[in-house]
Write a protein that holds these residues in place. Structure first.
Motif, mmCIF file in Angstrom:
data_model
loop_
_atom_site.group_PDB
_atom_site.id
_atom_site.type_symbol
_atom_site.label_atom_id
_atom_site.label_comp_id
_atom_site.label_asym_id
_atom_site.label_seq_id
_atom_site.Cartn_x
_atom_site.Cartn_y
_atom_site.Cartn_z
ATOM 1 N N GLY A 202 0.807 -1.212 0.000
ATOM 2 C CA GLY A 202 0.000 0.000 0.000
ATOM 3 C C GLY A 202 0.838 1.258 0.000
ATOM 4 O O GLY A 202 0.435 2.290 0.553
ATOM 5 N N LEU A 203 1.992 1.183 -0.640
ATOM 6 C CA LEU A 203 2.919 2.311 -0.677
ATOM 7 C C LEU A 203 3.036 2.878 -2.087
ATOM 8 O O LEU A 203 2.700 2.208 -3.067
ATOM 9 C CB LEU A 203 4.310 1.865 -0.208
ATOM 10 N N ASP A 204 3.537 4.111 -2.184
ATOM 11 C CA ASP A 204 3.811 4.760 -3.462
ATOM 12 C C ASP A 204 5.313 4.973 -3.605
ATOM 13 O O ASP A 204 6.078 4.861 -2.641
ATOM 14 C CB ASP A 204 3.091 6.113 -3.537
ATOM 15 N N LEU A 205 5.723 5.329 -4.824
ATOM 16 C CA LEU A 205 7.139 5.608 -5.053
ATOM 17 C C LEU A 205 7.664 6.691 -4.125
ATOM 18 O O LEU A 205 8.807 6.642 -3.677
ATOM 19 C CB LEU A 205 7.348 6.040 -6.515
ATOM 20 N N ALA A 206 6.807 7.667 -3.818
ATOM 21 C CA ALA A 206 7.227 8.773 -2.957
ATOM 22 C C ALA A 206 7.496 8.330 -1.527
ATOM 23 O O ALA A 206 8.111 9.075 -0.745
ATOM 24 C CB ALA A 206 6.171 9.874 -2.968
ATOM 25 N N ASP A 207 7.052 7.136 -1.161
ATOM 26 C CA ASP A 207 7.260 6.633 0.196
ATOM 27 C C ASP A 207 8.640 6.026 0.396
ATOM 28 O O ASP A 207 9.044 5.754 1.527
ATOM 29 C CB ASP A 207 6.199 5.583 0.532
ATOM 30 N N ILE A 208 9.372 5.768 -0.698
ATOM 31 C CA ILE A 208 10.697 5.150 -0.578
ATOM 32 C C ILE A 208 11.697 6.165 -0.038
ATOM 33 O O ILE A 208 11.887 7.239 -0.600
ATOM 34 C CB ILE A 208 11.193 4.618 -1.934
ATOM 35 N N ASP A 209 12.334 5.818 1.071
ATOM 36 C CA ASP A 209 13.353 6.691 1.662
ATOM 37 C C ASP A 209 14.768 6.177 1.425
ATOM 38 O O ASP A 209 15.727 6.942 1.520
ATOM 39 C CB ASP A 209 13.113 6.815 3.170
ATOM 40 N N ARG B 140 20.610 5.896 -1.118
ATOM 41 C CA ARG B 140 20.756 4.697 -1.941
ATOM 42 C C ARG B 140 22.140 4.086 -1.769
ATOM 43 O O ARG B 140 23.091 4.757 -1.347
ATOM 44 C CB ARG B 140 20.532 5.032 -3.419
ATOM 45 N N VAL B 141 22.207 2.800 -2.125
ATOM 46 C CA VAL B 141 23.480 2.093 -2.136
ATOM 47 C C VAL B 141 23.366 0.964 -3.152
ATOM 48 O O VAL B 141 22.277 0.431 -3.378
ATOM 49 C CB VAL B 141 23.833 1.540 -0.735
ATOM 50 N N ASP B 142 24.486 0.617 -3.786
ATOM 51 C CA ASP B 142 24.528 -0.492 -4.738
ATOM 52 C C ASP B 142 25.506 -1.545 -4.246
ATOM 53 O O ASP B 142 26.646 -1.230 -3.897
ATOM 54 C CB ASP B 142 24.957 0.008 -6.121
ATOM 55 N N VAL B 143 25.038 -2.803 -4.205
ATOM 56 C CA VAL B 143 25.873 -3.939 -3.829
ATOM 57 C C VAL B 143 26.159 -4.700 -5.117
ATOM 58 O O VAL B 143 25.261 -5.315 -5.694
ATOM 59 C CB VAL B 143 25.162 -4.837 -2.806
ATOM 60 N N VAL B 144 27.403 -4.650 -5.580
ATOM 61 C CA VAL B 144 27.746 -5.175 -6.899
ATOM 62 C C VAL B 144 28.818 -6.248 -6.777
ATOM 63 O O VAL B 144 29.802 -6.084 -6.053
ATOM 64 C CB VAL B 144 28.247 -4.047 -7.828
ATOM 65 N N GLY B 145 28.614 -7.372 -7.467
ATOM 66 C CA GLY B 145 29.668 -8.363 -7.611
ATOM 67 C C GLY B 145 29.802 -9.385 -6.506
ATOM 68 O O GLY B 145 30.750 -10.168 -6.513
ATOM 69 N N MET B 146 28.869 -9.415 -5.559
ATOM 70 C CA MET B 146 29.003 -10.373 -4.463
ATOM 71 C C MET B 146 28.449 -11.748 -4.812
ATOM 72 O O MET B 146 28.754 -12.732 -4.146
ATOM 73 C CB MET B 146 28.326 -9.846 -3.201
ATOM 74 N N GLY B 147 27.595 -11.832 -5.830
ATOM 75 C CA GLY B 147 27.106 -13.129 -6.278
ATOM 76 C C GLY B 147 25.792 -13.540 -5.655
ATOM 77 O O GLY B 147 25.023 -12.728 -5.150
ATOM 78 N N CYS B 148 25.540 -14.846 -5.664
ATOM 79 C CA CYS B 148 24.238 -15.390 -5.252
ATOM 80 C C CYS B 148 23.929 -15.151 -3.781
ATOM 81 O O CYS B 148 22.764 -15.155 -3.388
ATOM 82 C CB CYS B 148 24.178 -16.881 -5.547
ATOM 83 N N ASN B 149 24.947 -14.979 -2.951
ATOM 84 C CA ASN B 149 24.715 -14.725 -1.532
ATOM 85 C C ASN B 149 24.339 -13.290 -1.235
ATOM 86 O O ASN B 149 23.881 -12.957 -0.139
ATOM 87 C CB ASN B 149 25.958 -15.077 -0.715
ATOM 88 N N ALA B 150 24.475 -12.393 -2.212
ATOM 89 C CA ALA B 150 24.425 -10.947 -1.963
ATOM 90 C C ALA B 150 23.091 -10.441 -1.450
ATOM 91 O O ALA B 150 23.026 -9.387 -0.824
ATOM 92 C CB ALA B 150 24.804 -10.199 -3.234
ATOM 93 N N GLY B 151 22.003 -11.174 -1.712
ATOM 94 C CA GLY B 151 20.710 -10.710 -1.242
ATOM 95 C C GLY B 151 20.664 -10.551 0.269
ATOM 96 O O GLY B 151 20.086 -9.597 0.785
ATOM 97 N N ALA C 200 12.502 1.420 3.680
ATOM 98 C CA ALA C 200 13.698 0.993 2.955
ATOM 99 C C ALA C 200 13.310 -0.123 1.986
ATOM 100 O O ALA C 200 12.602 -1.052 2.365
ATOM 101 C CB ALA C 200 14.767 0.487 3.922
ATOM 102 N N VAL C 201 13.754 -0.016 0.760
ATOM 103 C CA VAL C 201 13.477 -1.030 -0.254
ATOM 104 C C VAL C 201 14.784 -1.656 -0.702
ATOM 105 O O VAL C 201 15.750 -0.954 -1.018
ATOM 106 C CB VAL C 201 12.740 -0.428 -1.466
ATOM 107 N N MET C 202 14.824 -2.986 -0.700
ATOM 108 C CA MET C 202 15.961 -3.715 -1.233
ATOM 109 C C MET C 202 15.534 -4.440 -2.492
ATOM 110 O O MET C 202 14.504 -5.106 -2.512
ATOM 111 C CB MET C 202 16.491 -4.741 -0.237
ATOM 112 N N LEU C 203 16.329 -4.293 -3.547
ATOM 113 C CA LEU C 203 16.036 -4.913 -4.833
ATOM 114 C C LEU C 203 17.211 -5.786 -5.266
ATOM 115 O O LEU C 203 18.354 -5.322 -5.321
ATOM 116 C CB LEU C 203 15.794 -3.828 -5.894
#
Length: 373
Positions: free
Chosen positions: A103-110, A141-152, A171-174
């Motif tokens: 029930g959130l909008d894009l504007a709710d992402i902090d 924001r932050v980007d987690v790059v190159g850690m592989g299958c465990n990175a989630g 907080a949204v994690m993708l």
């Protein structure tokens, strides 16, 4: 009323809660047999790898064909462009699905944390998504790059920490992996194993640490009524002797990056699974018998079997893991969230249930998290 983070009633420590999950895949799925036909693979050993993988279908974006109808090799630059295109599309759809369920909008992402291993962008994927989706430019924001299958789970650790430090914010994690953009077609057994396994997919979850839980009633807080689980803790284990067992490195002959999986990976991971899981549970005063839900990374049939046997789990315990592998293949960092989504859809979770999230990847690494509904 005090604006305090949700707390673990057993310890009084502040915790974040998962509000919702959303997933997305690419447009086209293929059976293993269809992929063998598309790539004109006739080697019996390679065909056996594909057809005995416990995978029925995968979502992939296959390379274009040449004038003769044969699959055309893609240069590294083309693969990077494919990664960007697919990651933005799948990532945006997964985030929107996640927000809609909460029930959130894009504007709710902090805060936005993006995890990927199948391509490289500078600025990172988070910046591109903020611009393309119209997320507020002030979003952390932050980007987690190159850690592989465990990175989630590495990313979830950081994201939940941010949520706890910023109560009342979202907080949204993708996790987004365009594995189609990390393929090398060369006929070797090394690449055949990789090419038989991975698929395209994205998964997003929203977290918050909004109001106090029961531990804060006497301080004026009110308990949260959200249905998602609280994240109680994390435990990690780096198998340093196997640091090269899973790696993504440059192939001079192909002129592109190539992923390598050591055939002993399942047994190495399985042999260390007990140590990290028992450490995770010991910190909470729990035993494996007290865990109602196991959401393990869909790393491959042998990996799942090795973890299941070493942890003494049943096939029912890992039904969501094997189901995701069957229907999607290995989705790298986001696989465990596809399993989490299936668990929620199943409707068997009860208030008070504990669950273990577990991912495995390069390093070699095992990451775990403990949650409670």
């Amino acid at each position: 009323m005090l604006d305090l983070p949700i707390a673990d009633p057993a310890t009084g420590r502040a915790t974040a809660r998962i509000m919702s999950v959303g997933t997305a895949v690419t447009d086209q799925s293929y059976s293993q047999q269809e992929l063998l036909d598309i790539f004109d693979i006739t080697d019996p050993k390679v065909r056996s790898v594909f057809l005995n993988s416990a995978i029925e279908r995968r979502f992939l974006t296959v390379p274009p064909r040449d004038a003769d109808g044969a699959v055309r090799p893609e240069a590294q630059g083309e693969l990077l462009a494919k990664h960007k295109r697919l990651a933005l599309d799948m990532g945006a759809r997964a985030v929107r699905a996640c927000l809609e369920r909460a029930g959130l909008d894009l504007a709710d992402i902090d805060y936005l944390c993006c995890t990927t291993t199948t391509g490289f962008l500078t600025p990172g994927l988070s910046a591109h998504l903020i611009r393309e989706m119209g997320i507020l430019p002030s979003t952390s924001r932050v980007d987690v790059v190159g850690m592989g299958c465990n990175a989630g789970l590495n990313a979830l650790n950081a994201t939940s920490g941010w949520a706890v430090a910023n109560p009342g914010k979202v907080a949204v994690m993708l996790c987004v992996e365009a594995c189609s953009a990390a393929y090398v077609i060369d006929g070797t057994m090394r690449t055949a194993v990789v090419n038989s396994l991975f698929g395209d997919g994205a998964a997003a979850i929203a977290l918050t640490a909004d109001l106090a839980d029961a531990a804060y009633r006497d301080l004026g807080g009110i308990p949260s009524e959200r249905g998602g689980p609280r994240i109680l803790g994390f435990a990690s284990h780096l198998i340093t002797d196997a640091i090269g067992a899973m790696r993504y490195d440059w192939d001079d002959e192909q002129g592109k990056f190539s992923f390598y999986l050591d055939p002993h990976v399942p047994y190495v991971v399985g042999a260390h699974a007990e140590r990290v899981v028992d450490h995770l549970l010991a910190d909470a005063g729990l035993r494996r018998s007290g865990i109602a839900h196991w959401l393990v990374h869909s790393g491959g049939k042998k990996v799942i079997d090795a973890v299941r046997v070493n942890l003494r789990l049943t096939r029912h315990d890992v039904r969501h893991t094997t189901g995701v592998l069957r229907d999607y293949g290995n989705l790298s960092s986001g696989s465990f969230l596809f399993s989490y989504e299936r668990l929620l859809q199943e409707g068997t979770v009860r208030r008070g249930d504990h669950g273990v999230l577990m991912t495995m990847g390069p390093g070699s690494t095992i990451e775990t998290a403990l949650v409670q509904w």
